[in-house]
Design a protein around this motif. Structure first.
Motif, PDB file in Angstrom:
ATOM      1  N   GLU A 198       0.827  -1.212   0.000  1.00 40.63           N
ATOM      2  CA  GLU A 198       0.000   0.000   0.000  1.00 40.63           C
ATOM      3  C   GLU A 198       0.864   1.265   0.000  1.00 40.63           C
ATOM      4  O   GLU A 198       0.521   2.260  -0.649  1.00 40.63           O
ATOM      5  CB  GLU A 198      -0.933   0.000   1.224  1.00 40.63           C
ATOM      6  N   LEU A 199       1.958   1.219   0.707  1.00 45.24           N
ATOM      7  CA  LEU A 199       2.858   2.376   0.687  1.00 45.24           C
ATOM      8  C   LEU A 199       3.459   2.564  -0.703  1.00 45.24           C
ATOM      9  O   LEU A 199       3.564   3.692  -1.217  1.00 45.24           O
ATOM     10  CB  LEU A 199       3.972   2.205   1.726  1.00 45.24           C
ATOM     11  N   SER A 200       3.836   1.458  -1.313  1.00 44.04           N
ATOM     12  CA  SER A 200       4.392   1.525  -2.667  1.00 44.04           C
ATOM     13  C   SER A 200       3.380   2.145  -3.636  1.00 44.04           C
ATOM     14  O   SER A 200       3.728   3.014  -4.451  1.00 44.04           O
ATOM     15  CB  SER A 200       4.795   0.116  -3.120  1.00 44.04           C
ATOM     16  N   ALA A 201       2.120   1.705  -3.514  1.00 43.11           N
ATOM     17  CA  ALA A 201       1.068   2.277  -4.386  1.00 43.11           C
ATOM     18  C   ALA A 201       0.917   3.777  -4.136  1.00 43.11           C
ATOM     19  O   ALA A 201       0.756   4.573  -5.070  1.00 43.11           O
ATOM     20  CB  ALA A 201      -0.255   1.549  -4.133  1.00 43.11           C
ATOM     21  N   THR A 202       0.976   4.163  -2.870  1.00 41.09           N
ATOM     22  CA  THR A 202       0.874   5.585  -2.505  1.00 41.09           C
ATOM     23  C   THR A 202       1.985   6.389  -3.167  1.00 41.09           C
ATOM     24  O   THR A 202       1.740   7.446  -3.781  1.00 41.09           O
ATOM     25  CB  THR A 202       0.972   5.744  -0.972  1.00 41.09           C
ATOM     26  N   LEU A 203       3.202   5.887  -3.035  1.00 40.10           N
ATOM     27  CA  LEU A 203       4.332   6.647  -3.580  1.00 40.10           C
ATOM     28  C   LEU A 203       4.282   6.692  -5.103  1.00 40.10           C
ATOM     29  O   LEU A 203       4.638   7.708  -5.712  1.00 40.10           O
ATOM     30  CB  LEU A 203       5.665   6.087  -3.070  1.00 40.10           C
TER      31      LEU A 203
ATOM     32  N   GLU B 103      13.969  -2.550   4.865  1.00 41.34           N
ATOM     33  CA  GLU B 103      13.150  -2.455   3.651  1.00 41.34           C
ATOM     34  C   GLU B 103      12.715  -1.001   3.516  1.00 41.34           C
ATOM     35  O   GLU B 103      12.297  -0.376   4.493  1.00 41.34           O
ATOM     36  CB  GLU B 103      11.923  -3.355   3.789  1.00 41.34           C
ATOM     37  N   ALA B 104      12.832  -0.466   2.321  1.00 44.73           N
ATOM     38  CA  ALA B 104      12.416   0.919   2.092  1.00 44.73           C
ATOM     39  C   ALA B 104      11.730   1.010   0.746  1.00 44.73           C
ATOM     40  O   ALA B 104      11.959   0.194  -0.151  1.00 44.73           O
ATOM     41  CB  ALA B 104      13.616   1.854   2.138  1.00 44.73           C
ATOM     42  N   VAL B 105      10.883   2.012   0.620  1.00 44.92           N
ATOM     43  CA  VAL B 105      10.230   2.280  -0.653  1.00 44.92           C
ATOM     44  C   VAL B 105      10.832   3.554  -1.237  1.00 44.92           C
ATOM     45  O   VAL B 105      10.932   4.575  -0.543  1.00 44.92           O
ATOM     46  CB  VAL B 105       8.705   2.435  -0.487  1.00 44.92           C
ATOM     47  N   LEU B 106      11.255   3.460  -2.486  1.00 47.93           N
ATOM     48  CA  LEU B 106      11.861   4.608  -3.160  1.00 47.93           C
ATOM     49  C   LEU B 106      10.772   5.584  -3.621  1.00 47.93           C
ATOM     50  O   LEU B 106       9.575   5.274  -3.601  1.00 47.93           O
ATOM     51  CB  LEU B 106      12.685   4.138  -4.360  1.00 47.93           C
ATOM     52  N   ALA B 107      11.214   6.738  -4.081  1.00 53.65           N
ATOM     53  CA  ALA B 107      10.275   7.791  -4.491  1.00 53.65           C
ATOM     54  C   ALA B 107       9.263   7.297  -5.526  1.00 53.65           C
ATOM     55  O   ALA B 107       8.086   7.669  -5.486  1.00 53.65           O
ATOM     56  CB  ALA B 107      11.060   8.976  -5.050  1.00 53.65           C
TER      57      ALA B 107
END
Lengths: 457, 457
Positions: free
Chosen positions: B49-54, B165-169
């Motif tokens: 969900e965070l990935s989709a947000t970004l 684990e991190a989500v890029l821009a």
């Protein structure tokens, strides 16, 4: 038009830049006596000279390999006839030791052992330690994020580096010579250069953290009946010794038996156990530390964790015990030997080792796979001998050792790095997105791909 | 065309995405009760969900601020009406604790204290500790590379993180959930996200290293006659206590006198000394550790290193001593108070503190500058009160505190980070070439400048 050797020598002088024929008088590495090959070898005395070297090479699109002590295990510093080698051998000064702040400021070409000894003269220690200490350099230790035998207590090289200076591909000097344990002023740029094996910049100077010297040492070689006992003993020691545990080196039984065969090391205890551990604790109070160590060892024996134990009674006996762990020349009577350096969660180790050995035996019924490990760090080393002749054996052995790492989140390199040797296996331990981000960093910081090309990525 | 709130809510649902009016029901931060402002606030439950947000925000060029516990000191998580806030509050699970490998796998939204308590239930500790433990989150601790009171023994957050684990821009998920102390398989990407204050990616999950719990604690509050005695005492304790020293918190005399004024804390000893130190050692063997601690304290007294000492005889007494160090509300009876967090080499501290205080007094004759410090980490905190009214006092105070750091290689931020507050001062601690490299990294990893824009750089 002058060639790259002529251009560099004109700019830096004959004392700094030597030609291919003089380079060929050197051995390729500690492991490979064949002549070193290069278009030129540059030995800068200062960061400014290194910066000038890199600027010239960058303008010319000339590839560079940086060399330290040449003791690396993964062909991370190999060169060919078209390479310009940068050797930090003339940048070998210890610039300062701060006994109050407990830091040392050293140039990249200082040998690890020289730094260790300099720290000791001030009642301090530099605790990163490994077998190649006499030859390997601090710059090489930083570039490869060296580990070794004290990681369980003192961490890897990365945790020792407080400040760092590096030269980028285009000659820009990034000087981040921080002396403090805490510094959150912007991105921690030094991390880019630690462990990236010379592919993002050339490390020239570092500030490293020292520790107060310990004054007591208690050691033992113990035998254990199973891997559960090994992990329980590790836990007992870490809990009971109050942070004094400095080494916990596990030897699988086959390794122990191999290196204690007649003609090699004397076995100080029965040779039939499945596991042996060389352990050491260091503290500051000889009598109290010894009493505590003996109490804990007695508890381990009476609880049945430890099946047998040898406590060395002299430095000579201590050295003899350590040699069982450190001098594994006995294994090299069989040829070839393929050496591995993997890491994985401790709880996965028994199943993983069994699977690798089973795979190897299916492939080569007479194969041998001796195992030792810094298990507190999650790190195992394998010595694989196929026990027969054949082609592509190294690649086949790689397959058997590396493939089972993927499902358990293991790493194909715990402390040796990737270099050339493990480059094609990187995707076992890193995802496509991770590798793409590494490549993006590489392309951003070294757009002409001149720094140690073909290594890591 | 739908606005960003509508687009996000359509994609993720009303439970995940809340609007500006509901956002305004929240306080801006722990320090600032004014209503929080944002175009939308997203509370992803999963990395996906965070990935989709970004991805949505990246496509729209929409700026994002990531929020943890909102306890940061440098305005690193401030938002405005055009911001999309990402809060990790729903990603608050402790996924696993591995007692053999001594690791915890946790989501970014877990409060620090929750992790500490979970580790304790397994006989382990998570040793990063700071006053905001009940509110701050592990993700925020990682993003800011949190320090605190145990750094001298256990290091900062950076040294605790094994995997991340991190989500890029652009929504790409970089999952490097390593569990091992040693892993040199390619670039150590997690370092990019630790301490970069949400400007290079959003941290979603981490694997952190735990330690065996200690079972003994010995503490003292001591008074000293000079700074040389302070550094000698630190050295004596680090050498003699065999690695057990876990806190060494120095209070300059003015600080001690201010917080022990009538109506605040009771002074447990004479108030005229120039330095006080709250110190603590933790070990595994109550009797032996206590005997050793008392021996060392007696030596420090008989050598004249320590002028006076109070050893707490109960938990209540111990807490009362710690409150002198930790509860400095007494200082806030004067307004305004400007708080600083700098680091510098220990040997430079007395001269630096004197210079800052002299500068402040030249500017404001009635100014006060109280000082405390984790000096073993090179870290000092200042509380500056001008003692008069005026404009631009904060900026003037900044000038007096920060300018003298430059010639001695000090840092404008030891542990708080840069955020918005220190951004304009970054060049005091970092060179133009360092800042240019930071900007290059930022531009490479976040080309649209959507991640926490205006913070750090």
């Amino acid at each position: 038009m002058p060639n790259i050797f002529e251009t560099l020598q004109a700019a830096l002088g004959a004392d700094i830049v030597i030609d291919a024929s003089r380079v060929s008088e050197r051995a390729s590495s500690y492991w490979d006596p064949s002549p070193m090959r290069a278009a030129a070898l540059v030995r800068p005395r200062t960061t400014a000279e290194l910066s000038a070297t890199l600027k010239i090479c960058h303008d010319a699109g000339q590839k560079i390999v940086t060399q330290g002590g040449l003791t690396g295990c993964v062909q991370g510093a190999t060169s060919d006839a078209d390479t310009v080698i940068v050797s930090l051998e003339k940048m070998n000064a210890i610039e300062e030791i701060d006994t109050v702040g407990r830091t040392a400021t050293v140039q990249a070409g200082v040998a690890l052992q020289v730094l260790q000894e300099a720290a000791r003269e001030h009642g301090l220690i530099f605790p990163v330690d490994l077998g190649a200490r006499g030859s390997c350099t601090v710059g090489g230790n930083v570039a490869t994020n060296a580990g070794g035998i004290n990681v369980i207590r003192y961490g890897m090289m990365r945790s020792r580096v407080l400040g760092l200076e590096a030269v980028l591909a285009d000659g820009t000097v990034i000087s981040s010579m921080n002396h403090m344990l805490k510094n959150n002023a912007g991105y921690d740029l030094k991390q880019l250069f630690i462990g990236s094996e010379g592919t993002l910049g050339v490390v020239t100077r570092v500030v490293v953290r020292l520790e107060e010297a310990t004054s007591s040492r208690n050691s033992a070689l113990v035998a254990l009946a199973g891997f559960d006992e090994v992990t329980q003993l590790l836990k007992l020691l870490q809990r009971s010794l109050g942070g004094q545990l400095s080494a916990f080196e596990v030897m699988w039984g086959d390794y122990f038996r191999d290196v204690t065969e007649p003609g090699y090391h004397r076995a100080p205890m029965d040779r039939h156990y499945p596991y042996y551990v060389m352990l050491e604790a260091e503290g500051a109070n000889a009598d109290a530390d010894n009493a505590l160590f003996m109490t804990v060892m007695e508890q381990a024996l009476s609880d049945g964790l430890v099946a047998d134990a040898v406590i060395p009674q002299s430095d000579t006996e201590l050295r003899a015990l350590w040699e069982i762990r450190e001098d594994f020349m006995a294994l090299y009577r069989r040829k070839p030997i393929f050496l591995y350096d993997v890491s994985l969660p401790i709880r996965e180790m028994p199943a993983y080792v069994s699977e690798v050995q089973a795979r190897l035996r299916r492939r080569w019924p007479d194969s041998r796979c001796d195992v030792i490990g810094h298990i507190g760090d999650g790190n195992l080393h394998f010595f694989v001998n196929p026990g027969c002749e054949g082609e592509h054996q190294h690649a086949q052995s790689d397959e058997d050792v590396y493939a089972p790492l993927k499902p358990i989140g293991g790493s194909i390199s715990a402390e040796h790095g990737i270099g050339t040797e493990k480059r094609l296996h990187l995707s076992i331990s890193r995802s496509d997105d991770e590798i793409a981000l590494m490549q993006l960093l590489k392309k951003t910081m070294d757009p002409k791909n001149i720094l140690n090309p073909g290594k890591v990525l």
